[in-house]
Design a protein around this motif. Structure first.
Motif, short mmCIF file in Angstrom:
data_model
loop_
_atom_site.label_atom_id
_atom_site.label_comp_id
_atom_site.label_asym_id
_atom_site.label_seq_id
_atom_site.Cartn_x
_atom_site.Cartn_y
_atom_site.Cartn_z
N VAL A 23 -5.68 -7.55 16.57
CA VAL A 23 -6.05 -6.21 16.13
C VAL A 23 -4.79 -5.36 16.01
N TYR A 24 -4.65 -4.63 14.90
CA TYR A 24 -3.48 -3.80 14.66
C TYR A 24 -3.93 -2.40 14.23
N ARG A 25 -3.19 -1.41 14.63
CA ARG A 25 -3.28 -0.09 14.02
C ARG A 25 -2.16 0.03 13.00
N VAL A 26 -2.41 0.74 11.92
CA VAL A 26 -1.48 0.78 10.80
C VAL A 26 -1.05 2.21 10.55
N THR A 27 0.27 2.43 10.41
CA THR A 27 0.80 3.75 10.10
C THR A 27 1.77 3.64 8.93
N ARG A 28 2.08 4.78 8.34
CA ARG A 28 3.09 4.83 7.29
C ARG A 28 4.47 4.70 7.92
N ALA A 29 5.31 3.84 7.35
CA ALA A 29 6.60 3.59 7.98
C ALA A 29 7.79 3.89 7.09
N THR A 45 -5.89 3.81 -0.05
CA THR A 45 -6.80 4.93 0.24
C THR A 45 -6.16 5.97 1.15
N GLU A 46 -5.29 5.55 2.06
CA GLU A 46 -4.74 6.51 3.02
C GLU A 46 -3.38 7.05 2.63
N TYR A 47 -2.61 6.31 1.81
CA TYR A 47 -1.26 6.74 1.48
C TYR A 47 -0.96 6.73 -0.01
N GLY A 48 -1.93 6.32 -0.83
CA GLY A 48 -1.73 6.35 -2.27
C GLY A 48 -0.79 5.30 -2.82
N VAL A 49 -0.57 4.23 -2.09
CA VAL A 49 0.37 3.18 -2.51
C VAL A 49 -0.34 2.19 -3.42
N SER A 50 0.27 1.85 -4.55
CA SER A 50 -0.32 0.88 -5.46
C SER A 50 -0.26 -0.52 -4.87
N PRO A 51 -1.36 -1.27 -4.89
CA PRO A 51 -1.32 -2.66 -4.41
C PRO A 51 -0.37 -3.54 -5.21
N LEU A 52 -0.04 -3.13 -6.43
CA LEU A 52 0.80 -3.98 -7.28
C LEU A 52 2.24 -4.08 -6.79
N VAL A 53 2.64 -3.23 -5.83
CA VAL A 53 3.99 -3.39 -5.29
C VAL A 53 4.14 -4.76 -4.62
N LEU A 54 3.03 -5.37 -4.23
CA LEU A 54 3.11 -6.69 -3.60
C LEU A 54 3.54 -7.78 -4.57
N GLY A 55 3.53 -7.48 -5.86
CA GLY A 55 3.98 -8.45 -6.85
C GLY A 55 5.38 -8.21 -7.35
N ALA A 56 6.14 -7.33 -6.70
CA ALA A 56 7.46 -6.96 -7.21
C ALA A 56 8.44 -8.13 -7.21
N ARG A 57 8.36 -8.97 -6.21
CA ARG A 57 9.31 -10.07 -6.08
C ARG A 57 8.59 -11.41 -6.24
N GLU A 110 3.47 -9.33 8.28
CA GLU A 110 4.61 -8.42 8.45
C GLU A 110 5.26 -8.10 7.10
N ARG A 111 5.44 -9.12 6.27
CA ARG A 111 6.07 -8.90 4.96
C ARG A 111 5.19 -8.04 4.07
N THR A 112 3.88 -8.28 4.12
CA THR A 112 2.96 -7.50 3.30
C THR A 112 2.99 -6.04 3.72
N LEU A 169 4.37 -2.67 1.50
CA LEU A 169 3.49 -1.52 1.24
C LEU A 169 3.99 -0.25 1.91
N GLY A 170 5.09 -0.34 2.65
CA GLY A 170 5.60 0.82 3.37
C GLY A 170 4.81 1.14 4.62
N LEU A 171 4.21 0.12 5.24
CA LEU A 171 3.37 0.32 6.42
C LEU A 171 4.04 -0.28 7.65
N SER A 172 3.59 0.17 8.80
CA SER A 172 4.02 -0.39 10.07
C SER A 172 2.79 -0.80 10.86
#
Length: 395
Positions: free
Chosen positions: A171-177, A33-45, A70-72, A76-79
């Motif tokens: 609790v975590y805040r999430v940013t694009r990394a 919703t915030e960065y337009g990343v497809s959830p399916l990238v989590l199945g790449a490997r 951390e791996r997830t 997804l390209g998040l920090s």
């Protein structure tokens, strides 16, 4: 706890929550919703890397919570930033802009079916609406022994929030990394890794404990393979892949059934561990083959099948239909008319086991452990056949 009247609380249509676990899904919701990343990238490997969980513990493919999160996020390209540990009995989450990613004990979270039943790490998204009310979003989608979990959003009072977090939270805040994970890769399972993993479960002295853990393991393995197949499926899914995924799903059902049988003091059904080894070794061949390369070996129902038209066939078929209908909450007449069990919403491994146990109790029989394979349990006539066999063999 109520449904919130705030915008953007519905999960995106392409979240594919049914393919993600309870820690992945809410990071994926944020990324989509915030960065337009497809959830399916989590199945790449796709890989098989069980870890040793300590002396006397069974190996597991479930990564430790911190490592998995951390791996997830990285995939997804998040920090994950501004990490904060909420102490027990604090009763509220820290204020802050935007949405926080939170991990807490599912046992206390009132919107999930694990509430009051099972302790496990579970994630959700947290923010406050324009009036300051607490809003949680949770994309988790799964059928559990305690009922279905489905994506949604809820408004909590401060009292409800305090009750949901008695043991604190992370609790975590999430940013694009950076750039989300790209490419598709299958790391073949080594014969040594498969044998060591299967051997640990086969030789574990506490069979109930081993099968309880193996039920979760096969569910995690099956879900990971469905996610990987979805990531690869831009050009369509090969028939061999579809068959392979079906076989993984049946293995998860068969393992759960074996666990329930042992819980009730019944003999342990044979076959799940051998099938597990076969499927792990087949992963690389199936997913990387340019053409169909593997098919699930058929499992026969065995000899002694009741003959259609025998004196007890109609009576047994009706009894089986009535018990299945009671579990699935449909008219027995629909099943007798040919409606497939697999077409009924809610049918799955949990309901399948309920049906088996109700038939045994009603007819005072015990199914042979060798008959309790999904191939015999997904349709009325398969159930009727093994019921007739058990009925004849019961003293």
């Amino acid at each position: 706890m109520t449904a919130p009247a705030v915008p953007q609380t519905a999960p995106p249509a392409d979240l594919r929550a049914e393919l993600l676990d309870c820690l992945q899904v809410n990071l994926a919701w944020l990324a989509r919703t915030e960065y337009g990343v497809s959830p399916l990238v989590l199945g790449a490997r796709l890989e098989f890397t069980p870890r040793d969980d300590g002396p006397g513990r069974l190996p597991t493919v479930e990564a430790a919570t911190g490592t998995h999160v951390e791996r997830t996020a990285a995939a997804l390209g998040l920090s994950l930033t501004d990490r904060h540990t909420l102490p027990p009995r604090t009763g509220t989450l820290p204020a802050g802009p935007g949405t926080a990613y939170v991990i807490a004990d599912a046992y206390h979270l009132p919107w999930v079916p694990y509430h009051g039943h099972a302790h496990m790490d579970h994630s959700f998204l947290f923010c406050r609406d324009s009036s300051g009310l607490a809003v949680v979003r949770d994309g988790y989608h799964n059928d559990t022994p305690y009922g279905p979990a489905r994506p949604g959003a809820w408004t909590l009072t401060e009292g409800e929030l305090a009750e949901a977090l008695p043991d604190g939270a992370r609790v975590y805040r999430v940013t694009r990394a950076g750039v989300p994970q790209d490419g598709i890769e299958v790391v073949p399972a080594t014969a040594a890794a498969v044998e060591s993993y299967v051997h640990a479960y086969r030789e574990h002295p506490d069979r109930e404990e081993a099968l309880a853990r193996l039920t979760l393991e096969t569910w995690l393995l099956a879900r990971a393979r469905r996610l990987h197949a979805a990531r690869r499926a831009a050009g369509g899914t090969a028939p061999a892949v579809e068959e392979h995924l079906t076989a993984w799903g049946k293995l998860a059902e068969q393992t759960f059934l074996a666990h329930r049988r042992v819980q009730r003091g019944r003999p342990e059904p044979a076959g799940p561990l051998e099938r597990l080894a076969e499927l792990l070794q087949a992963d690389a061949r199936v997913f990387t083959a340019p053409s169909p390369a593997w098919e699930a070996a058929p499992v026969t129902a065995g000899a002694g099948t009741a003959t259609a038209g025998s004196p007890d066939t109609d009576t047994l078929r009706t009894a089986v239909a009535e018990e299945a209908a009671a579990v699935l909450r449909v008219p027995a007449a629909e099943l007798l008319a040919g409606r497939a069990l697999t077409e009924i919403p809610g049918f799955g491994s949990f309901r399948m086991v309920d049906i088996v146990e109700r038939i045994e109790e009603r007819l005072d029989i015990e199914f042979d452990a060798a008959d309790l394979v999904p191939e015999n349990l997904h349709d009325l006539d398969g159930l009727r056949r093994i019921t007739a066999r058990a009925h004849r063999e019961t003293p």
